[in-house]
Design a protein around this motif. Structure first.
Motif, PDB file in Angstrom:
ATOM      1  N   GLY A  63      48.141  24.431  47.589  1.00 58.39           N
ATOM      2  CA  GLY A  63      47.860  23.101  47.069  1.00 58.39           C
ATOM      3  C   GLY A  63      47.016  22.255  48.005  1.00 58.39           C
ATOM      4  N   THR A  64      46.770  22.742  49.218  1.00 61.88           N
ATOM      5  CA  THR A  64      45.963  22.011  50.196  1.00 61.88           C
ATOM      6  C   THR A  64      44.483  22.271  49.938  1.00 61.88           C
ATOM      7  N   MET A  65      43.673  21.208  50.038  1.00 60.80           N
ATOM      8  CA  MET A  65      42.230  21.344  49.882  1.00 60.80           C
ATOM      9  C   MET A  65      41.566  21.087  51.227  1.00 60.80           C
ATOM     10  N   ILE A  66      40.658  21.969  51.619  1.00 62.83           N
ATOM     11  CA  ILE A  66      39.949  21.872  52.881  1.00 62.83           C
ATOM     12  C   ILE A  66      38.465  21.786  52.580  1.00 62.83           C
ATOM     13  N   GLU A  67      37.797  20.815  53.180  1.00 64.57           N
ATOM     14  CA  GLU A  67      36.348  20.685  53.016  1.00 64.57           C
ATOM     15  C   GLU A  67      35.699  20.809  54.382  1.00 64.57           C
ATOM     16  N   ILE A  68      34.775  21.755  54.479  1.00 65.74           N
ATOM     17  CA  ILE A  68      34.009  21.948  55.699  1.00 65.74           C
ATOM     18  C   ILE A  68      32.552  21.716  55.307  1.00 65.74           C
ATOM     19  N   PRO A  69      32.013  20.533  55.642  1.00 65.33           N
ATOM     20  CA  PRO A  69      30.636  20.230  55.253  1.00 65.33           C
ATOM     21  C   PRO A  69      29.677  21.351  55.666  1.00 65.33           C
ATOM     22  N   GLU A  70      28.730  21.640  54.807  1.00 69.96           N
ATOM     23  CA  GLU A  70      27.718  22.681  54.986  1.00 69.96           C
ATOM     24  C   GLU A  70      28.278  24.100  54.878  1.00 69.96           C
ATOM     25  N   ILE A  71      29.595  24.236  54.673  1.00 71.53           N
ATOM     26  CA  ILE A  71      30.184  25.567  54.492  1.00 71.53           C
ATOM     27  C   ILE A  71      30.814  25.668  53.118  1.00 71.53           C
ATOM     28  N   GLY A  72      31.620  24.675  52.737  1.00 69.06           N
ATOM     29  CA  GLY A  72      32.215  24.692  51.406  1.00 69.06           C
ATOM     30  C   GLY A  72      33.537  23.972  51.320  1.00 69.06           C
ATOM     31  N   THR A  73      34.083  24.002  50.112  1.00 67.24           N
ATOM     32  CA  THR A  73      35.386  23.418  49.833  1.00 67.24           C
ATOM     33  C   THR A  73      36.317  24.549  49.436  1.00 67.24           C
ATOM     34  N   PHE A  74      37.517  24.527  49.977  1.00 66.95           N
ATOM     35  CA  PHE A  74      38.464  25.624  49.785  1.00 66.95           C
ATOM     36  C   PHE A  74      39.806  25.075  49.334  1.00 66.95           C
ATOM     37  N   PHE A  75      40.455  25.796  48.444  1.00 65.07           N
ATOM     38  CA  PHE A  75      41.733  25.388  47.878  1.00 65.07           C
ATOM     39  C   PHE A  75      42.746  26.486  48.142  1.00 65.07           C
ATOM     40  N   MET A  76      43.810  26.130  48.856  1.00 65.44           N
ATOM     41  CA  MET A  76      44.841  27.105  49.197  1.00 65.44           C
ATOM     42  C   MET A  76      45.746  27.328  47.987  1.00 65.44           C
ATOM     43  N   THR A  77      46.020  28.588  47.693  1.00 62.55           N
ATOM     44  CA  THR A  77      46.873  28.919  46.560  1.00 62.55           C
ATOM     45  C   THR A  77      47.732  30.138  46.900  1.00 62.55           C
ATOM     46  N   LYS A  78      48.851  30.254  46.237  1.00 59.80           N
ATOM     47  CA  LYS A  78      49.720  31.425  46.387  1.00 59.80           C
ATOM     48  C   LYS A  78      49.355  32.435  45.305  1.00 59.80           C
ATOM     49  N   LYS A  79      49.483  33.682  45.610  1.00 56.71           N
ATOM     50  CA  LYS A  79      49.224  34.714  44.617  1.00 56.71           C
ATOM     51  C   LYS A  79      50.184  34.548  43.445  1.00 56.71           C
ATOM     52  N   GLY A  80      49.639  34.573  42.253  1.00 56.50           N
ATOM     53  CA  GLY A  80      50.474  34.463  41.068  1.00 56.50           C
ATOM     54  C   GLY A  80      50.648  33.047  40.537  1.00 56.50           C
TER      55      GLY A  80
END
Length: 79
Positions: free
Chosen positions: A56-73
């Motif tokens: 549920g955590t969102m990480i933004e690294i400018p010039e690299i991308g935006t990432f969303f943490m999720t659990k399998k399933g």
């Protein structure tokens, strides 16, 4: 566009994520990277390499991308 990162454990640290994304080549470089670059966790600037990233955590690294943490399933809540 957000890229999903699937957690294999309960959480991942910010340093582990940076290494997995090949932003850094070793965990020891995380402290330096976070001092020199801006990284946002849930919209707030983060500079702690040990910050725990849960599903549920969102990480933004400018010039690299935006990432969303999720659990399998779990359904993709990032859309």
């Amino acid at each position: 566009m957000k890229e999903k990162i699937i957690l294999k454990t309960e959480y991942m640290t910010l340093a582990q994520l940076l290494k997995e994304l090949d932003v850094i080549s070793s965990g020891g470089q995380a402290k330096w990277y976070l001092q020199e670059n801006t990284v946002f966790v849930n919209g707030e600037i983060e500079n702690r390499r040990g910050r725990k990233l849960y599903a549920g955590t969102m990480i933004e690294i400018p010039e690299i991308g935006t990432f969303f943490m999720t659990k399998k399933g779990t359904k993709d809540a990032s859309k």
